[in-house]
Design a protein around this motif. Structure first.
Motif, mmCIF file in Angstrom:
data_model
loop_
_atom_site.group_PDB
_atom_site.id
_atom_site.type_symbol
_atom_site.label_atom_id
_atom_site.label_comp_id
_atom_site.label_asym_id
_atom_site.label_seq_id
_atom_site.Cartn_x
_atom_site.Cartn_y
_atom_site.Cartn_z
ATOM 1 N N TYR A 104 37.367 49.930 41.385
ATOM 2 C CA TYR A 104 38.589 49.704 40.614
ATOM 3 C C TYR A 104 39.244 48.393 41.028
ATOM 4 C CZ TYR A 104 43.214 50.501 38.604
ATOM 5 O OH TYR A 104 44.379 50.373 37.889
ATOM 6 N N PHE A 105 39.385 48.180 42.324
ATOM 7 C CA PHE A 105 39.982 46.932 42.797
ATOM 8 C C PHE A 105 39.038 45.752 42.593
ATOM 9 C CE2 PHE A 105 43.010 49.679 44.989
ATOM 10 C CZ PHE A 105 44.185 48.949 44.842
ATOM 11 N N PHE A 106 37.742 46.029 42.607
ATOM 12 C CA PHE A 106 36.777 44.955 42.377
ATOM 13 C C PHE A 106 36.949 44.359 40.978
ATOM 14 C CE2 PHE A 106 32.479 43.239 41.504
ATOM 15 C CZ PHE A 106 32.376 42.396 42.603
ATOM 16 N N ALA A 107 37.421 45.156 40.039
ATOM 17 C CA ALA A 107 37.659 44.654 38.687
ATOM 18 C C ALA A 107 38.689 43.531 38.692
ATOM 19 C CB ALA A 107 38.123 45.790 37.778
ATOM 20 N N PHE A 108 39.686 43.629 39.566
ATOM 21 C CA PHE A 108 40.709 42.580 39.632
ATOM 22 C C PHE A 108 40.146 41.301 40.246
ATOM 23 C CE2 PHE A 108 43.301 46.527 39.692
ATOM 24 C CZ PHE A 108 43.932 46.336 38.467
ATOM 25 N N TRP A 109 39.201 41.460 41.175
ATOM 26 C CA TRP A 109 38.523 40.281 41.702
ATOM 27 C C TRP A 109 37.748 39.578 40.591
ATOM 28 C CZ3 TRP A 109 37.437 36.702 45.311
ATOM 29 C CH2 TRP A 109 36.194 36.089 45.279
ATOM 30 N N ALA A 110 37.016 40.346 39.784
ATOM 31 C CA ALA A 110 36.243 39.766 38.682
ATOM 32 C C ALA A 110 37.162 39.090 37.676
ATOM 33 C CB ALA A 110 35.400 40.842 38.005
ATOM 34 N N LEU A 111 38.302 39.713 37.389
ATOM 35 C CA LEU A 111 39.264 39.116 36.464
ATOM 36 C C LEU A 111 39.813 37.809 37.028
ATOM 37 C CD1 LEU A 111 41.018 39.244 33.906
ATOM 38 C CD2 LEU A 111 42.681 40.578 35.229
ATOM 39 N N ALA A 112 40.074 37.796 38.332
ATOM 40 C CA ALA A 112 40.605 36.589 38.965
ATOM 41 C C ALA A 112 39.621 35.432 38.861
ATOM 42 C CB ALA A 112 40.936 36.874 40.430
ATOM 43 N N LEU A 113 38.330 35.716 39.031
ATOM 44 C CA LEU A 113 37.339 34.645 38.885
ATOM 45 C C LEU A 113 37.221 34.204 37.427
ATOM 46 C CD1 LEU A 113 34.175 35.045 41.134
ATOM 47 C CD2 LEU A 113 35.958 33.312 41.196
ATOM 48 N N ALA A 114 37.306 35.157 36.505
ATOM 49 C CA ALA A 114 37.242 34.801 35.088
ATOM 50 C C ALA A 114 38.378 33.862 34.702
ATOM 51 C CB ALA A 114 37.283 36.059 34.225
ATOM 52 N N VAL B 146 50.008 26.728 34.457
ATOM 53 C CA VAL B 146 48.574 26.973 34.579
ATOM 54 C C VAL B 146 48.159 27.013 36.046
ATOM 55 C CG1 VAL B 146 46.279 26.105 34.026
ATOM 56 C CG2 VAL B 146 48.109 25.936 32.334
ATOM 57 N N THR B 147 48.632 26.039 36.822
ATOM 58 C CA THR B 147 48.290 26.016 38.250
ATOM 59 C C THR B 147 48.802 27.252 38.962
ATOM 60 O OG1 THR B 147 48.246 23.592 38.345
ATOM 61 C CG2 THR B 147 48.602 24.752 40.408
ATOM 62 N N ARG B 148 50.029 27.635 38.690
ATOM 63 C CA ARG B 148 50.602 28.796 39.374
ATOM 64 C C ARG B 148 49.936 30.099 38.931
ATOM 65 N NH1 ARG B 148 54.299 27.708 42.811
ATOM 66 N NH2 ARG B 148 55.674 25.889 42.651
ATOM 67 N N LEU B 149 49.563 30.174 37.669
ATOM 68 C CA LEU B 149 48.848 31.362 37.204
ATOM 69 C C LEU B 149 47.522 31.501 37.931
ATOM 70 C CD1 LEU B 149 48.332 33.753 35.332
ATOM 71 C CD2 LEU B 149 47.512 32.142 33.596
ATOM 72 N N LEU B 150 46.772 30.406 38.024
ATOM 73 C CA LEU B 150 45.491 30.468 38.709
ATOM 74 C C LEU B 150 45.661 30.735 40.202
ATOM 75 C CD1 LEU B 150 43.308 27.755 36.981
ATOM 76 C CD2 LEU B 150 42.742 30.141 37.312
ATOM 77 N N LEU B 151 46.700 30.177 40.796
ATOM 78 C CA LEU B 151 46.951 30.438 42.214
ATOM 79 C C LEU B 151 47.263 31.916 42.428
ATOM 80 C CD1 LEU B 151 47.243 29.233 45.037
ATOM 81 C CD2 LEU B 151 49.644 28.742 44.503
ATOM 82 N N SER B 152 48.073 32.483 41.564
ATOM 83 C CA SER B 152 48.390 33.916 41.660
ATOM 84 C C SER B 152 47.135 34.763 41.486
ATOM 85 C CB SER B 152 49.433 34.299 40.596
ATOM 86 O OG SER B 152 50.653 33.630 40.800
ATOM 87 N N MET B 153 46.280 34.377 40.545
ATOM 88 C CA MET B 153 45.047 35.121 40.313
ATOM 89 C C MET B 153 44.104 35.028 41.519
ATOM 90 S SD MET B 153 45.422 36.579 37.415
ATOM 91 C CE MET B 153 43.763 37.127 37.007
ATOM 92 N N ARG B 154 44.097 33.894 42.188
ATOM 93 C CA ARG B 154 43.249 33.763 43.372
ATOM 94 C C ARG B 154 43.714 34.701 44.479
ATOM 95 N NH1 ARG B 154 42.211 27.140 43.565
ATOM 96 N NH2 ARG B 154 40.848 27.110 41.720
ATOM 97 N N PHE B 155 45.015 34.770 44.678
ATOM 98 C CA PHE B 155 45.529 35.716 45.669
ATOM 99 C C PHE B 155 45.251 37.159 45.231
ATOM 100 C CE2 PHE B 155 48.404 32.190 47.074
ATOM 101 C CZ PHE B 155 47.998 32.174 48.402
ATOM 102 N N LEU B 156 45.399 37.429 43.936
ATOM 103 C CA LEU B 156 45.102 38.766 43.430
ATOM 104 C C LEU B 156 43.662 39.152 43.749
ATOM 105 C CD1 LEU B 156 45.811 41.264 41.666
ATOM 106 C CD2 LEU B 156 45.016 39.947 39.687
ATOM 107 N N GLY B 157 42.737 38.220 43.583
ATOM 108 C CA GLY B 157 41.332 38.516 43.835
ATOM 109 C C GLY B 157 41.047 38.876 45.278
#
Length: 275
Positions: free
Chosen positions: A94-104, A128-139
């Motif tokens: 379940y949490f791995f899905a968020f990692w995959a989303l973060a890479l996407a 855009v930069t902050r969204l991607l930064l947040s997604m990287r931490f989420l992953g």
């Protein structure tokens, strides 16, 4: 958490990954040839050294290729989780899905390039930069949070780590300073306190790998050792693709990410089949 709610989450993440890819493709088409040649005009964008004539001519090719690979990875993994592994009762997956989303979400670095070259406003580029930064931490936080369940964290309390991961990712992604006038090799604006990101990345990597290794001892299931190895390859491969510093790191990162994901998904899925 029910199977239906878990499946809905997987499919929502998959659709969102497709949206990221569509936004990236639109930005690429709007840029045209500049998508590959225009990165060299970004202030602060690192120049390639000798022996890299092709990349010197097409400086955007490497980060764009890495973005495409990340996007393809996320879409494929989320498709598998949605339609093959959705009935597996595993919070690790379940949490791995968020990692995959973060890479996407890395596909959006093409949108960052479009905004910089076509004169988008500073707030738009920063989003855009902050969204991607947040997604990287989420992953990275999600990979660590998922590993907690392998060592006995109660599944009745899943709302606590989910909320903590989301809040921490959002706080760090929006709170860290960024230099709007300088771009890195990943086509994003430079982020301050890079040591903090490196420390958190290493801490999550070591913590998650240690949890899976410990789970192998606690449960007697040796497959967790391979899951620990797969987890480490996933972390390192994802970091290499995000950095996009050289063709070698992108190729090795892709291979490590793919091998680690196969190991991780197969071993976690196999374990929960017997529960």
């Amino acid at each position: 958490m029910t199977i239906s709610s878990r499946t809905r989450t997987y499919r929502a993440c998959w659709i969102l990954a497709l949206v990221f890819a569509a936004v990236s493709a639109t930005a690429f088409l709007r840029l045209g040839p500049d998508a590959l040649t225009g990165a060299g005009r970004l202030p602060g964008y690192p120049a390639h050294g000798r022996g890299m004539e092709i990349l010197a001519r097409y400086p955007g090719a490497l980060p764009v290729a890495a973005a495409v690979l990340c996007s393809a990875y996320g879409i494929v993994v989320l498709f598998l989780l949605s339609f093959r592994y959705s009935r597996t009762v595993s919070m690790e997956l379940y949490f791995f899905a968020f990692w995959a989303l973060a890479l996407a979400a890395e596909a959006l670095r093409v949108e960052s390039l479009r905004g910089a070259l076509l004169g988008a406003s500073f707030p738009e580029r920063s989003i855009v930069t902050r969204l991607l930064l947040s997604m990287r931490f989420l992953g990275i936080f999600s990979l660590f949070a998922g590993s907690l369940y392998s060592v006995g964290y109660s599944e009745d309390k899943q709302s606590v780590p989910i909320g903590a991961v989301l809040l921490a990712s959002l706080a760090l992604g929006t709170g860290l300073p960024i230099n709007t006038g300088i771009f890195g090799a990943d086509l994003l604006q430079r982020v301050g306190y890079t040591q903090l990101y490196g420390f958190l990345y290493a801490a999550c990597l070591l913590g998650a790998s240690a949890n899976y290794a410990l789970a192998a001892r606690l449960t007697g299931e040796k497959g967790y050792n391979l899951a620990a190895l797969g987890n480490a390859l996933i972390f390192v491969g994802g970091l290499a693709l995000r950095a996009s510093r050289s063709p070698g790191t992108v190729i090795l990162g892709t291979l490590g990410l793919a091998a680690g994901t196969v190991l991780f998904l197969r071993k976690i899925h196999a374990y929960y089949l017997w529960l």
